[in-house]
Design a protein around this motif. Structure first.
Motif, PDB file in Angstrom:
ATOM      1  N   MET A   1       0.843  -1.163   0.000  1.00  0.00           N
ATOM      2  CA  MET A   1       0.000   0.000   0.000  1.00  0.00           C
ATOM      3  C   MET A   1       0.890   1.227   0.000  1.00  0.00           C
ATOM      4  O   MET A   1       1.869   1.303   0.725  1.00  0.00           O
ATOM      5  CB  MET A   1      -0.905   0.008   1.238  1.00  0.00           C
ATOM      6  N   LEU A   2       0.547   2.179  -0.837  1.00  0.00           N
ATOM      7  CA  LEU A   2       1.295   3.427  -0.923  1.00  0.00           C
ATOM      8  C   LEU A   2       0.375   4.572  -0.544  1.00  0.00           C
ATOM      9  O   LEU A   2      -0.715   4.699  -1.081  1.00  0.00           O
ATOM     10  CB  LEU A   2       1.822   3.627  -2.341  1.00  0.00           C
ATOM     11  N   ARG A   3       0.807   5.382   0.388  1.00  0.00           N
ATOM     12  CA  ARG A   3       0.059   6.582   0.759  1.00  0.00           C
ATOM     13  C   ARG A   3       0.850   7.788   0.291  1.00  0.00           C
ATOM     14  O   ARG A   3       2.052   7.862   0.490  1.00  0.00           O
ATOM     15  CB  ARG A   3      -0.168   6.647   2.257  1.00  0.00           C
ATOM     16  N   LEU A   4       0.159   8.718  -0.328  1.00  0.00           N
ATOM     17  CA  LEU A   4       0.754   9.952  -0.802  1.00  0.00           C
ATOM     18  C   LEU A   4      -0.020  11.094  -0.164  1.00  0.00           C
ATOM     19  O   LEU A   4      -1.232  11.197  -0.337  1.00  0.00           O
ATOM     20  CB  LEU A   4       0.667  10.019  -2.322  1.00  0.00           C
TER      21      LEU A   4
ATOM     22  N   GLN B   1       3.866   1.429   2.733  1.00  0.00           N
ATOM     23  CA  GLN B   1       3.702   0.684   3.979  1.00  0.00           C
ATOM     24  C   GLN B   1       4.070  -0.786   3.870  1.00  0.00           C
ATOM     25  O   GLN B   1       4.565  -1.366   4.820  1.00  0.00           O
ATOM     26  CB  GLN B   1       2.267   0.827   4.479  1.00  0.00           C
ATOM     27  N   HIS B   2       3.799  -1.411   2.731  1.00  0.00           N
ATOM     28  CA  HIS B   2       4.089  -2.831   2.557  1.00  0.00           C
ATOM     29  C   HIS B   2       4.734  -3.022   1.179  1.00  0.00           C
ATOM     30  O   HIS B   2       4.121  -3.580   0.274  1.00  0.00           O
ATOM     31  CB  HIS B   2       2.804  -3.665   2.655  1.00  0.00           C
ATOM     32  N   PRO B   3       5.979  -2.570   0.992  1.00  0.00           N
ATOM     33  CA  PRO B   3       6.564  -2.520  -0.342  1.00  0.00           C
ATOM     34  C   PRO B   3       6.795  -3.861  -1.025  1.00  0.00           C
ATOM     35  O   PRO B   3       6.904  -3.910  -2.232  1.00  0.00           O
ATOM     36  CB  PRO B   3       7.891  -1.794  -0.122  1.00  0.00           C
ATOM     37  N   GLY B   4       6.875  -4.965  -0.317  1.00  0.00           N
ATOM     38  CA  GLY B   4       7.124  -6.253  -0.960  1.00  0.00           C
ATOM     39  C   GLY B   4       5.875  -7.080  -1.170  1.00  0.00           C
ATOM     40  O   GLY B   4       5.927  -8.202  -1.645  1.00  0.00           O
ATOM     41  N   GLU B   5       4.717  -6.532  -0.821  1.00  0.00           N
ATOM     42  CA  GLU B   5       3.469  -7.286  -0.825  1.00  0.00           C
ATOM     43  C   GLU B   5       2.753  -7.143  -2.170  1.00  0.00           C
ATOM     44  O   GLU B   5       1.966  -6.230  -2.379  1.00  0.00           O
ATOM     45  CB  GLU B   5       2.585  -6.752   0.295  1.00  0.00           C
ATOM     46  N   THR B   6       3.050  -8.035  -3.107  1.00  0.00           N
ATOM     47  CA  THR B   6       2.392  -8.068  -4.409  1.00  0.00           C
ATOM     48  C   THR B   6       1.987  -9.500  -4.722  1.00  0.00           C
ATOM     49  O   THR B   6       2.476 -10.443  -4.093  1.00  0.00           O
ATOM     50  CB  THR B   6       3.319  -7.541  -5.526  1.00  0.00           C
TER      51      THR B   6
ATOM     52  N   PRO C   1       9.074  -0.920   5.237  1.00  0.00           N
ATOM     53  CA  PRO C   1       8.215   0.257   5.208  1.00  0.00           C
ATOM     54  C   PRO C   1       9.061   1.489   5.515  1.00  0.00           C
ATOM     55  O   PRO C   1      10.024   1.414   6.278  1.00  0.00           O
ATOM     56  CB  PRO C   1       7.179   0.000   6.297  1.00  0.00           C
ATOM     57  N   SER C   2       8.745   2.589   4.888  1.00  0.00           N
ATOM     58  CA  SER C   2       9.541   3.804   5.049  1.00  0.00           C
ATOM     59  C   SER C   2       8.671   5.043   4.888  1.00  0.00           C
ATOM     60  O   SER C   2       7.526   4.957   4.464  1.00  0.00           O
ATOM     61  CB  SER C   2      10.641   3.856   3.995  1.00  0.00           C
ATOM     62  N   VAL C   3       9.233   6.180   5.204  1.00  0.00           N
ATOM     63  CA  VAL C   3       8.578   7.462   4.986  1.00  0.00           C
ATOM     64  C   VAL C   3       9.578   8.367   4.272  1.00  0.00           C
ATOM     65  O   VAL C   3      10.720   8.498   4.689  1.00  0.00           O
ATOM     66  CB  VAL C   3       8.156   8.127   6.306  1.00  0.00           C
TER      67      VAL C   3
END
Length: 51
Positions: free
Chosen positions: A1-4, A16-21, A43-45
């Motif tokens: 999930m990407l939040r902008l 939030q969950h960069p490897g979850e595909t 996860p990062s900001v």
């Protein structure tokens, strides 16, 4: 999930969950962000401010 999040003087990008595909596994993640090949996705900001 990407939040902008975009505000008047800043932008925040929160993967939030960069490897979850689909089809991804712990051994073969969908992404390897932010450290690149051979790393575990985290996860990062990322924040950027306007002067």
């Amino acid at each position: 999930m990407l939040r902008l999040i975009i505000a008047k003087d800043r932008i925040l990008v929160v993967p939030q969950h960069p490897g979850e595909t689909d089809g991804a596994t712990a051994a073969n993640p969908g992404f390897v962000w932010p450290d690149g090949p051979g790393s575990i996705p985290r996860p990062s900001v990322v924040a950027e401010w306007k002067d």
